[in-house]
Each structure stands twice: as C-alpha cells, then as structure tokens.
Design a protein around this motif. Structure first.
Motif, PDB file in Angstrom:
ATOM      1  N   ILE A   9       0.867  -1.175   0.000  1.00  0.00           N
ATOM      2  CA  ILE A   9       0.000   0.000   0.000  1.00  0.00           C
ATOM      3  C   ILE A   9       0.904   1.225   0.000  1.00  0.00           C
ATOM      4  O   ILE A   9       1.834   1.325   0.789  1.00  0.00           O
ATOM      5  CB  ILE A   9      -0.918   0.014   1.237  1.00  0.00           C
ATOM      6  CG1 ILE A   9      -1.815  -1.219   1.223  1.00  0.00           C
ATOM      7  CG2 ILE A   9      -1.725   1.302   1.286  1.00  0.00           C
ATOM      8  CD1 ILE A   9      -2.648  -1.385   2.466  1.00  0.00           C
ATOM      9  N   CYS A  10       0.636   2.129  -0.913  1.00  0.00           N
ATOM     10  CA  CYS A  10       1.412   3.355  -0.951  1.00  0.00           C
ATOM     11  C   CYS A  10       0.476   4.522  -1.192  1.00  0.00           C
ATOM     12  O   CYS A  10      -0.617   4.368  -1.717  1.00  0.00           O
ATOM     13  CB  CYS A  10       2.492   3.290  -2.027  1.00  0.00           C
ATOM     14  SG  CYS A  10       1.833   3.099  -3.680  1.00  0.00           S
ATOM     15  N   GLU A  11       0.919   5.697  -0.790  1.00  0.00           N
ATOM     16  CA  GLU A  11       0.127   6.893  -0.982  1.00  0.00           C
ATOM     17  C   GLU A  11       0.524   7.538  -2.294  1.00  0.00           C
ATOM     18  O   GLU A  11       1.670   7.454  -2.710  1.00  0.00           O
ATOM     19  CB  GLU A  11       0.354   7.854   0.176  1.00  0.00           C
ATOM     20  CG  GLU A  11      -0.056   7.249   1.507  1.00  0.00           C
ATOM     21  CD  GLU A  11      -0.771   8.241   2.396  1.00  0.00           C
ATOM     22  OE1 GLU A  11      -0.981   9.387   1.950  1.00  0.00           O
ATOM     23  OE2 GLU A  11      -1.125   7.863   3.509  1.00  0.00           O
TER      24      GLU A  11
END
Length: 80
Positions: free
Chosen positions: A66-68
């Motif tokens: 998960i990355c922004e």
C-alpha cells in the motif's frame, strides 16, 4: 564475447544464438525479441510479455503493498 556467423535463411539472413545466452536470458523457442540499431551495433532485447492471471496468481506471495499517491491540490469540488 561470442561470435556468430550471418547465414542465409530463405530470403533473409539469420544468426544462431548460443544456448548459454538463451539460458542466461531465460529465452525459449517462439519468444519475442525487440531489435534495434544503436550506432554500429544490433541490439536484441527480450520483449515485454504480459503475464496471464494464472501466472500472476502463482507469483503472488500473499503480501499487499500500500502506498500513498499525491494527486496534487484540489481543483474542483472534490470531497476530502
């Protein structure tokens, strides 16, 4: 460095790629290669190959990354 000879192949010319190079690049019969000329060199690259869903599933290790992502400043009526 290996040397190969250019040979007639029908109306074209061809070369044979040594097995140790095929093994090193994990190339198999009917794989596609990209070919280009750079200066006085002919460059062959293993073509990008889309993997099937089954191949992707087999390679899945159960982890989700998960990355922004920065979409920039709001420009309209976005809800935050």
């Amino acid at each position: 460095m290996d040397q190969v000879a250019l040979r007639a192949w029908g109306n074209s010319q061809g070369i044979r790629i040594p097995k140790h190079i095929l093994d090193q690049l994990q190339l198999e019969v009917s794989d596609s290669l990209d070919i280009m000329v750079q200066g006085d060199a002919i460059v062959l690259r293993k073509a990008f190959k889309h993997r099937s869903f089954e191949e992707r599933l087999a390679a899945y290790n159960g982890e989700i990354s998960i990355c922004e992502f920065d979409w920039g400043e709001p420009m309209g009526k976005e809800e935050l």
